[in-house]
Design a protein around this motif. Structure first.
Motif, mmCIF file in Angstrom:
data_model
loop_
_atom_site.group_PDB
_atom_site.id
_atom_site.type_symbol
_atom_site.label_atom_id
_atom_site.label_comp_id
_atom_site.label_asym_id
_atom_site.label_seq_id
_atom_site.Cartn_x
_atom_site.Cartn_y
_atom_site.Cartn_z
ATOM 1 N N ASN A 1 18.422 60.423 16.542
ATOM 2 C CA ASN A 1 18.939 60.040 15.232
ATOM 3 C C ASN A 1 19.524 58.628 15.258
ATOM 4 O OD1 ASN A 1 18.281 62.329 13.693
ATOM 5 N ND2 ASN A 1 20.000 63.444 14.553
ATOM 6 N N ASP A 2 20.202 58.270 16.336
ATOM 7 C CA ASP A 2 20.717 56.901 16.478
ATOM 8 C C ASP A 2 19.577 55.892 16.535
ATOM 9 O OD1 ASP A 2 23.316 57.787 16.434
ATOM 10 O OD2 ASP A 2 23.626 57.600 18.605
ATOM 11 N N LEU A 3 18.506 56.262 17.212
ATOM 12 C CA LEU A 3 17.346 55.373 17.292
ATOM 13 C C LEU A 3 16.731 55.151 15.910
ATOM 14 C CD1 LEU A 3 15.596 53.768 19.227
ATOM 15 C CD2 LEU A 3 14.234 55.810 19.611
ATOM 16 N N ILE A 4 16.714 56.183 15.098
ATOM 17 C CA ILE A 4 16.221 56.037 13.724
ATOM 18 C C ILE A 4 17.107 55.060 12.959
ATOM 19 C CG2 ILE A 4 15.942 57.253 11.518
ATOM 20 C CD1 ILE A 4 15.024 59.694 13.188
ATOM 21 N N ARG A 5 18.422 55.169 13.129
ATOM 22 C CA ARG A 5 19.336 54.238 12.455
ATOM 23 C C ARG A 5 19.102 52.803 12.923
ATOM 24 N NH1 ARG A 5 22.808 58.391 13.914
ATOM 25 N NH2 ARG A 5 23.183 59.812 12.216
ATOM 26 N N ILE A 6 18.871 52.627 14.201
ATOM 27 C CA ILE A 6 18.620 51.289 14.734
ATOM 28 C C ILE A 6 17.335 50.718 14.153
ATOM 29 C CG2 ILE A 6 17.964 50.059 16.849
ATOM 30 C CD1 ILE A 6 20.062 51.754 18.312
ATOM 31 N N LEU A 7 16.316 51.540 14.044
ATOM 32 C CA LEU A 7 15.060 51.068 13.455
ATOM 33 C C LEU A 7 15.243 50.680 11.991
ATOM 34 C CD1 LEU A 7 12.386 53.429 15.026
ATOM 35 C CD2 LEU A 7 13.075 51.143 15.733
ATOM 36 N N GLU A 8 16.106 51.394 11.297
ATOM 37 C CA GLU A 8 16.406 51.024 9.907
ATOM 38 C C GLU A 8 17.109 49.664 9.863
ATOM 39 O OE1 GLU A 8 15.479 52.489 7.120
ATOM 40 O OE2 GLU A 8 14.533 54.176 8.137
ATOM 41 N N ILE A 9 17.996 49.413 10.797
ATOM 42 C CA ILE A 9 18.671 48.110 10.877
ATOM 43 C C ILE A 9 17.649 47.013 11.153
ATOM 44 C CG2 ILE A 9 20.290 46.721 12.244
ATOM 45 C CD1 ILE A 9 21.897 49.339 12.682
ATOM 46 N N ILE A 10 16.733 47.276 12.067
ATOM 47 C CA ILE A 10 15.692 46.285 12.383
ATOM 48 C C ILE A 10 14.828 46.029 11.151
ATOM 49 C CG2 ILE A 10 13.591 45.887 13.737
ATOM 50 C CD1 ILE A 10 14.943 47.364 16.053
ATOM 51 N N ARG A 11 14.465 47.086 10.446
ATOM 52 C CA ARG A 11 13.636 46.927 9.251
ATOM 53 C C ARG A 11 14.341 46.082 8.202
ATOM 54 N NH1 ARG A 11 13.472 49.406 4.642
ATOM 55 N NH2 ARG A 11 14.636 51.231 5.279
ATOM 56 N N ILE A 12 15.608 46.327 7.986
ATOM 57 C CA ILE A 12 16.368 45.551 7.003
ATOM 58 C C ILE A 12 16.468 44.092 7.432
ATOM 59 C CG2 ILE A 12 18.675 45.231 6.024
ATOM 60 C CD1 ILE A 12 18.888 48.332 6.043
ATOM 61 N N ASP A 13 16.765 43.857 8.707
ATOM 62 C CA ASP A 13 16.869 42.477 9.192
ATOM 63 C C ASP A 13 15.545 41.742 9.085
ATOM 64 O OD1 ASP A 13 19.531 42.789 9.691
ATOM 65 O OD2 ASP A 13 19.329 43.008 11.875
ATOM 66 N N LEU A 14 14.454 42.423 9.392
ATOM 67 C CA LEU A 14 13.140 41.784 9.292
ATOM 68 C C LEU A 14 12.730 41.540 7.842
ATOM 69 C CD1 LEU A 14 11.052 43.569 12.055
ATOM 70 C CD2 LEU A 14 11.761 41.189 12.006
ATOM 71 N N SER A 15 13.137 42.436 6.952
ATOM 72 C CA SER A 15 12.733 42.266 5.556
ATOM 73 C C SER A 15 13.398 41.046 4.924
ATOM 74 C CB SER A 15 13.035 43.526 4.753
ATOM 75 O OG SER A 15 14.429 43.728 4.654
ATOM 76 N N PHE A 16 14.593 40.719 5.372
ATOM 77 C CA PHE A 16 15.229 39.501 4.868
ATOM 78 C C PHE A 16 14.590 38.259 5.468
ATOM 79 C CE2 PHE A 16 18.917 42.394 4.091
ATOM 80 C CZ PHE A 16 18.850 42.319 2.717
ATOM 81 N N LEU B 1 15.470 36.438 7.901
ATOM 82 C CA LEU B 1 16.401 35.392 8.313
ATOM 83 C C LEU B 1 16.661 35.379 9.812
ATOM 84 C CD1 LEU B 1 19.047 35.876 5.485
ATOM 85 C CD2 LEU B 1 17.225 34.173 5.581
ATOM 86 N N TYR B 2 16.169 36.379 10.515
ATOM 87 C CA TYR B 2 16.502 36.532 11.922
ATOM 88 C C TYR B 2 15.252 36.554 12.784
ATOM 89 C CZ TYR B 2 20.864 38.146 9.837
ATOM 90 O OH TYR B 2 22.008 38.243 9.096
ATOM 91 N N THR B 3 15.398 36.017 13.983
ATOM 92 C CA THR B 3 14.340 36.149 14.981
ATOM 93 C C THR B 3 14.538 37.471 15.716
ATOM 94 O OG1 THR B 3 15.634 35.049 16.699
ATOM 95 C CG2 THR B 3 14.244 33.644 15.287
ATOM 96 N N LEU B 4 13.557 37.861 16.506
ATOM 97 C CA LEU B 4 13.704 39.099 17.283
ATOM 98 C C LEU B 4 14.897 39.012 18.231
ATOM 99 C CD1 LEU B 4 10.053 40.130 18.217
ATOM 100 C CD2 LEU B 4 11.605 41.224 16.624
ATOM 101 N N GLU B 5 15.071 37.861 18.820
ATOM 102 C CA GLU B 5 16.205 37.668 19.732
ATOM 103 C C GLU B 5 17.526 37.908 19.010
ATOM 104 O OE1 GLU B 5 18.419 33.953 21.884
ATOM 105 O OE2 GLU B 5 16.273 33.809 21.572
ATOM 106 N N GLU B 6 17.654 37.393 17.801
ATOM 107 C CA GLU B 6 18.893 37.574 17.038
ATOM 108 C C GLU B 6 19.074 39.021 16.601
ATOM 109 O OE1 GLU B 6 19.183 33.142 15.001
ATOM 110 O OE2 GLU B 6 18.000 34.711 14.021
ATOM 111 N N ILE B 7 17.988 39.660 16.220
ATOM 112 C CA ILE B 7 18.073 41.067 15.817
ATOM 113 C C ILE B 7 18.489 41.935 17.003
ATOM 114 C CG2 ILE B 7 16.709 43.061 15.065
ATOM 115 C CD1 ILE B 7 15.072 41.081 13.364
ATOM 116 N N PHE B 8 17.859 41.711 18.141
ATOM 117 C CA PHE B 8 18.213 42.487 19.335
ATOM 118 C C PHE B 8 19.644 42.204 19.769
ATOM 119 C CE2 PHE B 8 13.474 42.493 20.676
ATOM 120 C CZ PHE B 8 13.211 43.502 19.764
ATOM 121 N N SER B 9 20.071 40.977 19.629
ATOM 122 C CA SER B 9 21.441 40.610 19.981
ATOM 123 C C SER B 9 22.443 41.310 19.072
ATOM 124 C CB SER B 9 21.609 39.097 19.907
ATOM 125 O OG SER B 9 22.928 38.744 20.206
#
Length: 173
Positions: A34-49, A51-59
């Protein structure tokens, strides 16, 4: 006689603790999915904007210590920042041991996350969002499996090991 009773008590207590530990590992696996699902949602939101590179999203995910995956994502961000000669495939492979050693995730969850990370950044935003949504759906299916594992296997191991301890105690009497 008193020593025998004490040893039997310790044996039954230890068997209960072992069964409880196995049961809790199934519960922790369900929570981690369930936490992994939440993290993927965060990644999806960050990518949809966008504004962030993968490095920044992972950070950013690596800073969220409430998730047990923060070390993995922090290591990914650090390696992406420091190792310019390595590609993402090599960096992910180098850091997968963190997921397998420090979480209760099984290989199918780790493979799902690995596949998703390796596809990020290789297509447009909408394709990446679809891939994340597909991974979330796959993980949601795995949460139903993990919930069944808790009720079936977790409770079975808990009771079986407890009865095994009691059975050995009876044999020792």
């Amino acid at each position: 006689m008193q020593i025998k009773v004490i040893i039997i008590g310790i044996l039954v207590g230890c068997s209960y603790l072992i069964g409880d530990f196995i049961h809790k590992s199934y519960i922790k696996r369900h929570k981690e999915i369930n936490d992994l699902i939440r993290i993927l949602e965060i990644i999806r939101i960050d990518l949809s904007f966008g504004l962030y590179t993968l490095e920044e999203i992972f950070s950013r995910i690596g800073e969220k210590k409430e998730y047990c995956f923060y070390k993995f994502f922090k290591a990914l961000a650090n390696d992406l920042n420091s190792n310019k000669e390595k590609v993402l495939d090599e960096i992910v492979e180098d850091n997968l041991f963190i997921l397998t050693n420090e979480t209760y995730l099984q290989n199918k969850e780790v493979d799902e996350l690995k596949t998703l990370i390796l596809t990020l950044g290789k297509s447009d935003v909408t394709s990446q969002e679809r891939m994340i949504n597909l991974s979330v759906e796959n993980l949601k299916n795995l949460t139903t499996d993990s919930k069944e594992d808790i009720s079936k296997k977790g409770n079975l191991y808990k009771q079986l090991i407890m009865f095994l301890g009691i059975g050995i105690g009876i044999i020792l009497i």
